[in-house]
Scaffold this motif. Sequence first.
Motif, short mmCIF file in Angstrom:
data_model
loop_
_atom_site.label_atom_id
_atom_site.label_comp_id
_atom_site.label_asym_id
_atom_site.label_seq_id
_atom_site.Cartn_x
_atom_site.Cartn_y
_atom_site.Cartn_z
N GLU A 47 14.66 -6.46 15.04
CA GLU A 47 13.70 -5.66 13.97
C GLU A 47 13.88 -4.34 14.01
OE1 GLU A 47 8.98 -4.54 13.79
OE2 GLU A 47 9.52 -6.32 14.66
N LEU A 48 14.53 -3.67 13.16
CA LEU A 48 14.81 -2.05 12.99
C LEU A 48 13.64 -1.37 12.69
CD1 LEU A 48 18.24 -2.25 11.28
CD2 LEU A 48 17.62 -1.86 13.67
N GLN A 49 13.28 -0.30 13.24
CA GLN A 49 12.05 0.55 13.07
C GLN A 49 12.50 1.75 13.02
OE1 GLN A 49 9.29 -0.24 16.17
NE2 GLN A 49 8.59 -2.38 15.28
N ASP A 50 13.29 2.17 11.86
CA ASP A 50 13.96 3.43 11.69
C ASP A 50 13.23 4.57 11.73
OD1 ASP A 50 16.45 2.53 11.39
OD2 ASP A 50 16.49 2.31 9.17
N ALA A 75 10.68 5.09 13.66
CA ALA A 75 10.38 5.31 15.26
C ALA A 75 11.56 5.38 15.86
CB ALA A 75 9.45 4.12 15.69
N ASN A 76 12.90 5.52 15.48
CA ASN A 76 14.20 5.45 16.03
C ASN A 76 14.28 4.33 17.19
OD1 ASN A 76 15.18 7.35 14.50
ND2 ASN A 76 14.55 9.00 16.00
N ARG A 77 14.04 3.10 16.79
CA ARG A 77 14.06 1.84 17.80
C ARG A 77 14.31 0.81 17.20
NH1 ARG A 77 7.94 2.35 19.69
NH2 ARG A 77 7.12 1.22 17.84
N ALA A 78 15.11 -0.18 17.64
CA ALA A 78 15.27 -1.61 17.41
C ALA A 78 14.65 -2.38 18.38
CB ALA A 78 16.93 -1.78 17.27
N ILE A 79 13.94 -3.63 18.07
CA ILE A 79 13.57 -4.68 19.07
C ILE A 79 14.35 -5.82 19.02
CG2 ILE A 79 11.56 -5.92 19.68
CD1 ILE A 79 9.81 -3.72 18.27
N LEU A 80 14.82 -6.25 19.91
CA LEU A 80 15.81 -7.59 19.95
C LEU A 80 15.12 -8.30 20.73
CD1 LEU A 80 18.93 -5.59 21.37
CD2 LEU A 80 18.70 -6.34 18.93
N THR A 81 15.21 -9.63 20.15
CA THR A 81 14.33 -10.75 20.83
C THR A 81 15.04 -12.07 21.05
OG1 THR A 81 13.23 -11.17 18.58
CG2 THR A 81 11.93 -9.90 20.29
N GLY A 82 14.88 -12.98 22.02
CA GLY A 82 15.51 -14.56 21.73
C GLY A 82 17.00 -14.16 22.58
#
Length: 180
Positions: free
Chosen positions: A42-45, A47-54
Amino acid sequence: MIRVPHLLLVAAPLGLLAAHAALGQVRHDSNAPIDFSAQSIELQDRANRAILTGGVTIRQATMTLTANRVTVSYTGQVTSGSPQASRLDAAGGVTVTRPDQTAKSNFAVYDVNRRVVTMIGNVSLTQGTNRLNGGRLSIDLDTGRATIDGSGVASSTAPGGGVTQQGGRVSGRFSVPKRD
């Protein structure tokens, strides 16, 4: 994650213990690109972050981090088409490996700018038959110094729940050379 050719326990102030890499270790290349794989991102541009899951796997040079979830914070700068990662926050079954060494914990933070990995909660550090357990592990990737202490965090069953600081001890086992 951290290569500690031999571990030397040193009593530190306030009962903290340190495990130190004293022999020449190959310095971690923290300038190497950070590659990742995960089931979803999930890219949250804004907020300058990416959430990687799984089943997340992060690789940088000879270091590998695996976890259930990793939040990658990055600067607004883009170099060669990629954002510049500044911090990785990992949670859930975290394992960090480097040649001949493995560290495990509940949570980890890799501060890319400071070149420090901090692991918290049910920490274990293993190299060969040597093993250390504690509440918090801090690894300086530039010097190879690994410090373990008994502090850490745990879920509280107190009213209101939340997270509490718990004191503790460092425990472990060192192997000894065989004698004839």
